[in-house]
Structure formats: C-alpha cells, structure tokens
Design an enzyme around this catalytic site. Sequence first.
Site: not given
Ligand code: GLN
Length: 544
Positions: A14, A17, A382, A385, A516, A518
């Site tokens: 930690s 690096k 994900c 949603m 995702h 992000e």
């Molecule tokens: N568990 C959900 C799926 O497998 C959502 C996965 C997630 O949020 N990355 O579809």
Amino acid sequence: MARYIFITGGVVSSLGKGLMAASLAALLQTRGYRVRIRKFDPYLNVDPGTMSPYQHGEVYVTDDGAETDLDLGHYERFTGVASRQSDNITSGRIYKTIIERERRGDYLGATVQVIPHVTDAIKAFARAETDDLDFVLCEIGGTVGDIESLPFIEAIRQLKNEVGRGNAISIHVTLVPYIAAAGELKTKPTQHSVRELAALGVQPDVLVCRCEHPLPESERAKIALFCNVPETAVIPALDAKSIYAVPLQYHAEGLDSEVLRAFGITPSSPPDLTRWEEIVERLMHPEGEVTVGVVGKYVGLQDAYKSLNEALVHGGIANRVKVNIRWIDAELFEGDDAEIAAHLEPCHAILVPGAFGSRGAEGKIASVRFARERRVPYFGICFGMQMACIEGARDLAGLPQASSTEFGPTDEPVVGLITEWMGERGLETRAANGDLGGTMRLGAYTAALTGNSVVASIYGSDEISERHRHRYEVNTSYRDALEKGGLVFSGMSPDGTLPEIVERPDHPWFVGVQFHPELKSKPFDPHPLFASFIAAAVKQSRLV
Ligand code: GLN
C-alpha cells in the site's frame, strides 16, 4: 525498441506503487513519449474476477473484456491509454497456461520448471505488443521478499540483461517511516529492502521514498550511499492533497528527469504540464460543493468503488465543484422510511452502483423510489439500473411481485438471466449454472441511443461503446409495462434485444445504465454522464 521500467515495492504494501507508475507514465507523456503500463500480480488467482471486493477492491474491466486489477484503472485514468487483457498477468494465469501446455505434451517430455518456463512466460508477457511504444512500465505486485514474487524479480533480472543495460531500469518504492519518539525518519528499512532486491540480482536505479515528513538532505545522502544510487535518484514522495496532484509533485521532486537520466536520455524540450496544472487548479479551487449519496453494499471499503469514486470527482472537475460522497449501506434502509429520509434528504443526488446478490437490494429499490418521488437526480449503474426497473414495475406498472432471478425464482422476472446474445464477435453463450469466473457479459459493447433521448443529448451521439460486467439483463417482455410507467428504454443493443439505458424524461435527472461508465472517465476527460449527473446535483443544491 521499447525501453522497460520495472517497478517493485519494499518494506510494506500500500505504498502507492500503482499511482507512482501511473504518474510517471503521465509525466513521460508530457514529454511526448508513447507509454503502456502493465501489472504483474504474483497471487495464484487466474484473474481478480472472483476475488471479494472486500479483499481486493474493485475489479477493473477492459474494452477487450478482461477482469483486471484496480491498478489498471489508475493507469488508464492517468494516461488515457485503454488497458487490455495483455496488460495484466497473474501467477495463476501463467501456471494455468504452462500446465495446460504440459498436459498437451508441448514440452516434449522436458522437466517443466520455474526457471526457465515460468520466467520465460513472464518475459514474453512483458515484451508482447510493444512495437509502437517508447516506454513499457511493469509494476510487480506485492513486496520484495514475498515468496510469490521471486519468479518475477528473477524475470526482471534476466530481461534487463537481454534488452541491454541502457534499455531497462528498475525503480524501487519504499517506506521511510517517521518514529515520533525519536522525532526522526528512519532509513534502515529502505536499506534492508534494497539489499534484499540486490541479493536477487536487481540493483535499483531510482528509489522512491514514501515519507510523512520532508526527507532531510542528510538522510537522502545516507540512502544514496547505502543503496548504491546517486543522491539525485533518491526521490522523496510525501502524501499529496489529491491523487491528481501526484504527477506534478513527482515532477517537482525530479522523478521524470531522473528516469531519463538513468536511461542516458537528455530531454530535448521541457514537458508540457498544462493538462495536470489545470486539473489541480480546478480541484484546489472549487466554486461550490455538492453531496452525492452512494447507496451500496461494500461501503466500508472504498477501494471496492475506486473508479466510481474517481468518476464522481471528475464530474466535479467538469463542473468546478467539490463532490462530497456519502457512502450509505443499503441494508440500513430495509423497511425503514425514517432511516431513508435521514440518510438521503441531505443528498443532492443519489447513485446506486453495481452489485451482486440480493443483500441490500430492497434498500436500493427504496432509494430509487425516494429519488423518483422527491425528484432528486438518480443515477443507476448496472445493478442500479436493474433496481430502477424493478421499482418502476412494482410501483408504477402494477407488478408488486417484480424481482430479479438473481434473488431466486420469481413469477415476475423483470430482470433475468440470459444465456445467449449477439456480441461484437457473433453469437455468445453462457451456461445458466456455469463457473463464476469468466462467465459474464464482459467488456465493450455498442449501444444504439434513441435520437431525442436525454442520454443521446448528453453523449452528443446516437451510438456509444461502454464496458459491461454482468450476468442478468432487464427483460424486454416488460418493456411496454415499464414504459407505461414512464420509464423509457432509450438505449438498446444494436440488434434491439438487450436494454442498455433507461431514463425518466419527466424527472429532473433519472438515468439507469446496464454498463459501467465510471471505467472510462478521466480527470482530463470526465465521462459525459458523470459531468451531466453532477451538473444536475448542482442544480438540485440550489433548490434546497
Ligand atoms: N448482479 C447484476 C448482474 O449480474 C449486476 C452486476 C453489476 O452491477 N455489475 O447482472
């Protein structure tokens, strides 16, 4: 030919690096060099995909669908170079490949050994796909002295000889602890760690010394003397106010020029640091602040949401505001409206991030309801949603039993497992009861956005590519019912079968995405959805 920079760590883990590697690569870019960063993980897992976020932090997913170490996220955020499967290797993967080859008889009866077979595999990994690069930075996970990392150190030793001394250097990141009772910084652990590395045949060229107090000249000289490096190659590294201030800080301490010197390169022009100066300026002088509530599961360990945390910061950079994140455990909310209000009323926006399993799901559904009814900006990622769709089905489409098959059998599978879908490379399939590792819809997929939707205007495009990591999908048989409840399907897979985005046009900001976003946000290029979400939070903060 690419030049190699090997990065090891000593004394304790930690030490940052990964951040050092990412910052150095970014500094080399400011001098016009083409870079790539790779991570060698000495553990025996084949990839980090099945490791608990509590233990290992977030799993970072690449465009080409690899589940990798979270350090690859730092690399990509700092350099803008998209990480690939070929940038992360674990001992587990190396051994798996070698044992499969041995079983096939590929070694023609030879004894299969750590040297040369494992070390050759490590070297081949470091050298693959490097033609168009000036520098390849290879970070070795763990700490020098670990049994697991020995083959990697040995591979570095060999590789340094093979490519020639002027073409490879090594940087050792160590700790110089402050002993309060003595009021002194202590160099002995660094000396021991460098001695351990040297005993394995690797003499570091540059030492990066993490310390909590400025390193006096005398201690710098002592480290140089005992560790066999020039004094200028002892780079002090104090904690920074923000991770995005780290490149400039390392530059001020001379890291990049020392690295070039170690290669015998005389810089032809000064670096262009404006990108990093602008980011730090915005971070240090925000014009306001907003609070975003993140209702999640692994809220005790923020590394589990590393990229999300960073993408929210980037949204703040885009809007010149400081983003305060309130991490909220979804389980607090199950069936308790007073608790929900107490936690969510102070938030200018609410985000439900990715997750697996039923724990906390009801609390997240309740958070969606709160955001929808109170007209607070909502971003579902994900799992977030999927929960937005279940909430819509239960509360606005007259389906009180709506659920996800991830939580067990249900009569109203608004979210369900699909076992076949069209991928970029043709039909892809997975078994309903397959292995947990590597059986998800992973990596970059294209989505087609509805022309006049909120998301199309946010992206400024009607076709996008984003990274996925999930098994379950919103079930399109419920599309009509959900749309009647005001939830519009504004992004679909190009063949129209998989919902990618839902939104509520009648709400100030309500977007759910199956991917995702992000993972692709950068401080110098904030993701449009995060920039827009934080802009909505700023608007909300002016209302309350
Ligand atoms: N568990 C959900 C799926 O497998 C959502 C996965 C997630 O949020 N990355 O579809």
